[in-house]
Design a protein around this motif. Structure first.
Motif, PDB file in Angstrom:
ATOM      1  N   LEU A   1      54.957 -29.362 -64.414  1.00 37.04           N
ATOM      2  CA  LEU A   1      56.353 -29.736 -64.678  1.00 37.04           C
ATOM      3  C   LEU A   1      56.447 -31.142 -65.256  1.00 37.04           C
ATOM      4  O   LEU A   1      57.266 -31.417 -66.154  1.00 37.04           O
ATOM      5  N   THR A   2      55.594 -32.022 -64.783  1.00 35.83           N
ATOM      6  CA  THR A   2      55.572 -33.383 -65.328  1.00 35.83           C
ATOM      7  C   THR A   2      55.122 -33.374 -66.781  1.00 35.83           C
ATOM      8  O   THR A   2      55.696 -34.070 -67.626  1.00 35.83           O
ATOM      9  N   VAL A   3      54.099 -32.562 -67.078  1.00 35.31           N
ATOM     10  CA  VAL A   3      53.593 -32.479 -68.445  1.00 35.31           C
ATOM     11  C   VAL A   3      54.672 -32.009 -69.411  1.00 35.31           C
ATOM     12  O   VAL A   3      54.814 -32.541 -70.518  1.00 35.31           O
ATOM     13  N   VAL A   4      55.480 -31.007 -68.980  1.00 37.48           N
ATOM     14  CA  VAL A   4      56.506 -30.473 -69.896  1.00 37.48           C
ATOM     15  C   VAL A   4      57.832 -31.216 -69.753  1.00 37.48           C
ATOM     16  O   VAL A   4      58.888 -30.711 -70.158  1.00 37.48           O
ATOM     17  N   GLU A   5      57.775 -32.426 -69.185  1.00 36.36           N
ATOM     18  CA  GLU A   5      58.917 -33.336 -69.127  1.00 36.36           C
ATOM     19  C   GLU A   5      60.048 -32.854 -68.217  1.00 36.36           C
ATOM     20  O   GLU A   5      61.196 -33.283 -68.378  1.00 36.36           O
ATOM     21  N   GLN A   6      59.733 -32.010 -67.247  1.00 36.20           N
ATOM     22  CA  GLN A   6      60.717 -31.649 -66.233  1.00 36.20           C
ATOM     23  C   GLN A   6      60.409 -32.466 -64.970  1.00 36.20           C
ATOM     24  O   GLN A   6      60.054 -31.940 -63.921  1.00 36.20           O
ATOM     25  N   VAL A   7      60.556 -33.755 -65.105  1.00 34.43           N
ATOM     26  CA  VAL A   7      60.057 -34.681 -64.087  1.00 34.43           C
ATOM     27  C   VAL A   7      60.913 -34.641 -62.823  1.00 34.43           C
ATOM     28  O   VAL A   7      60.386 -34.788 -61.717  1.00 34.43           O
TER      29      VAL A   7
END
Length: 630
Positions: A563-569
């Motif tokens: 999720l962090t990688v795909v900017e859903q932080v």
């Protein structure tokens, strides 16, 4: 009157009333040669000596008659508090009785090295400090008076051989327990009495008084002879852990404590003589309550290697990282040059599995397994894990050790040869081989990393060859492993599998790729229970076993990273907070989490869970730091 048959009975709950303490309620001790689990009532319910993979001498974790060792207030089972001494793996327990207060300290002690270790010989350079090969415990009365009881009842060889006790030279303060070719020495300032296969002692402590006991398997059965010596050994052990702790780099962040406990746990699961790391301390703690999904995890998995190196280097623990890489370099490969998926902590290849049918199993979960029958499976993900580890280590150390280049060549050659073949997958399914997406993804990792290592070494030809194969693998996965825009478990199914989150973790697709985002979203929405991630749905996967399993904690941590990688932080942070909230009372994690009961399942403590915690936390913290600079 009629009764329902066993077949009609509902599945056993992880919270069913049981004489076995909840898995997550155990405290973990380590001397980096072996480890112990201590129940809340003060009983050592698991200890194998002298190494992690030795037969147990205390095995009540798997059968309530398989051996235990307790010291604490007589007649009480629930302490007032338990905590690790800060920065250490020394446990301190406070008890409140009707007549007073006592504190019990326990540790597998560490101290200055005293020449060659003949108990567990080293292949790595011995350190200045090492295991004492003993368990030391002290009891101090804080207020009032407290009647303290000691009960030591080892049962050797996984509960098969009761101890034969003798007083040493007629001294009621020293007794030896022998069985199955092993002898332990118990020394204490309490007066001991032998009662069959156990010894017992009782003493009323006054305010300010301290007593001790020590169980030794050291050379010559050395043990402290006075309370002062025992206290000094416990103090030295806490000091050892704090000195080690001071070499690590921990972020100044609200998750600092969780990262630190994970680091101490991973270090505690390291076998110092060889540099290996065990996957978990235990065997056969069930993934399904009362079920058959029970495995022996006291070995080193190559799949863990890349996560181990990521965590160690992130924490600035470069010495431990190098020790682990030297262990990998020493391993004997198969005839085709491939490494096995797992090895013994001394590099042993044969981990033939057997069952101990005389043991009840934890809360009735059988069989109890010794060894692991998956050791000779072919899992094509092993090449990527090893080569990613070598690249991480090479970049960090600014050089490629000469002895690692042949290993790079072997693993890259093997990955090139087998990536088209089906295998058992990362989860070691015992069903038919399949074209698992995660296995092919890790073959892509193998060739991608090999090409980068070749570039560092200056071997342009090998680098270009391996890069071309990596691109061929990527194209094959995207053609056959993606259905409706989502990466699937294997080529012949639309089932989801949490291992495809590794596409984000290892950079298989760019962070803005819609297939990557769709895969992450699909797993978050359709492969979770109460927000926690399953490995796969057992009804959709032929893994050769029956029964349901809990959510896998490593998969939930992988989802945080993805999720962090795909900017859903924000979603990543929310899930991270939930994961941190379900740690054990002492900050530890098993392999799985049963969302219906809030209980931990599987072997404990689980290195993979703690490694993934560090990686997931690191990604979010880095993202937060980068935003601060914008």
């Amino acid at each position: 009157m009629t009764t329902a048959s066993d077949d009609d009975a509902p599945p056993q709950s992880a919270a069913a009333p049981s004489p076995f303490p909840p898995i997550a309620d155990y405290a973990f001790l380590s001397n980096c040669h072996t480890g112990a689990l201590i129940a809340p009532d003060g009983s050592v319910d698991w200890l194998c000596v002298p190494r992690f993979d030795s037969p147990s001498v205390f095995g009540s974790l798997l059968d309530r008659e398989a051996g235990m060792f307790r010291i604490g207030p007589f007649g009480l089972n629930v302490p007032a508090s338990r905590q690790y001494e800060p920065g250490s793996n020394t446990i301190s327990v406070v008890w409140n009785t009707p007549t007073g207060w006592v504190t019990v300290r326990s540790a597998l002690t560490m101290g200055p090295s005293r020449g060659e270790d003949t108990v567990t010989p080293h292949t790595r350079p011995p350190a200045d400090e090492d295991a004492d090969h003993m368990l030391v415990r002290t009891v101090t009365c804080l207020d009032g008076t407290v009647e303290v009881e000691l009960v030591c009842e080892p049962v050797f060889d996984y509960g098969r051989t009761p101890a034969e006790w003798v007083l040493v030279d007629g001294d009621r303060h020293t007794a030896d327990a022998s069985g199955a070719g092993r002898t332990l020495r118990l020394r204490t300032d309490m007066a001991l009495g032998i009662e069959g296969g156990r010894v017992r002692a009782r003493h009323v402590l006054e305010k300010g008084e301290t007593l001790y006991c020590a169980l030794s398997w050291a050379a010559g059965l050395a043990a402290p002879e006075t309370t002062e010596e025992a206290v000094a050994q416990l103090d030295a052990t806490s000091a050892f852990w704090r000195r080690w702790f001071s070499h690590a780099r921990f972020p100044d962040h609200r998750w600092r404590e969780a990262i630190q406990r994970s680091a101490l746990t991973i270090k505690g699961l390291t076998y110092m003589p060889t540099g290996a790391t065990v996957a978990a301390l235990t065997t056969s703690l069930p993934e399904t309550p009362g079920g058959e999904r029970n495995w022996d995890y006291r070995y080193t998995w190559m799949r863990d290697s890349t996560f181990t190196l990521q965590a160690l280097h992130y924490l600035n623990l470069d010495w431990e990282a190098d020790e682990f890489m030297q262990f990998v370099a020493d391993l004997e490969s198969n005839g085709d040059g491939a490494l096995q998926i797992m090895y013994g902590i001394d590099g042993t290849r044969d981990l033939t599995e057997s069952t101990r049918d005389d043991l009840s199993g934890y809360a009735g979960a059988r069989p109890v397994r010794i060894g692991n029958g998956a050791f000779d499976q072919r899992q094509n993900d092993v090449f990527g894990a090893v080569l990613d580890s070598i690249l991480l280590h090479t970049v960090r150390s600014k050089r490629l050790p000469r002895r690692l280049w042949p290993l790079v060549q072997q693993q890259a050659t093997c990955a090139s040869a087998v990536w088209r073949n089906p295998d058992q997958g990362i989860w070691e399914a015992r069903g038919a081989p399949q074209h698992y997406v995660s296995s092919k993804l890790m073959c892509w990792v193998a060739l991608d990393r090999a090409s980068k290592i070749a570039g560092i070494r200056g071997d342009r030809s090998a680098g270009e060859t391996w890069r071309a194969t990596a691109e061929e693998i990527r194209a094959d996965i995207l053609e056959h492993g993606v259905k409706n825009g989502v990466l699937r478990q294997h080529y012949d199914t639309e089932a989801l599998d949490a291992s495809t989150l590794l596409a984000a973790v290892f950079g298989f697709l760019p962070r803005g790729d819609e297939r990557l985002r769709a895969t992450v979203d699909a797993i978050a929405n359709d492969l979770t229970e109460d927000g926690f991630v399953l490995r796969y749905r057992t009804g959709e996967t032929d893994d050769g076993l029956s029964g349901k399993e809990g959510s896998f904690l490593i998969c939930s941590f992988w989802l945080v990273s993805a999720l962090t990688v795909v900017e859903q932080v924000q979603e990543a942070t929310d899930l991270m907070e939930r994961l941190l909230s379900v740690s054990s009372p002492l900050g530890l994690y098993a392999e799985e989490f049963d969302t219906s009961t809030g209980r931990h399942l599987g072997n404990f403590p689980q290195a993979f869970s703690h490694l993934a915690l560090i990686e997931a936390a690191g990604r979010i913290i880095l993202h937060e730091r980068m935003r601060e600079l914008m």
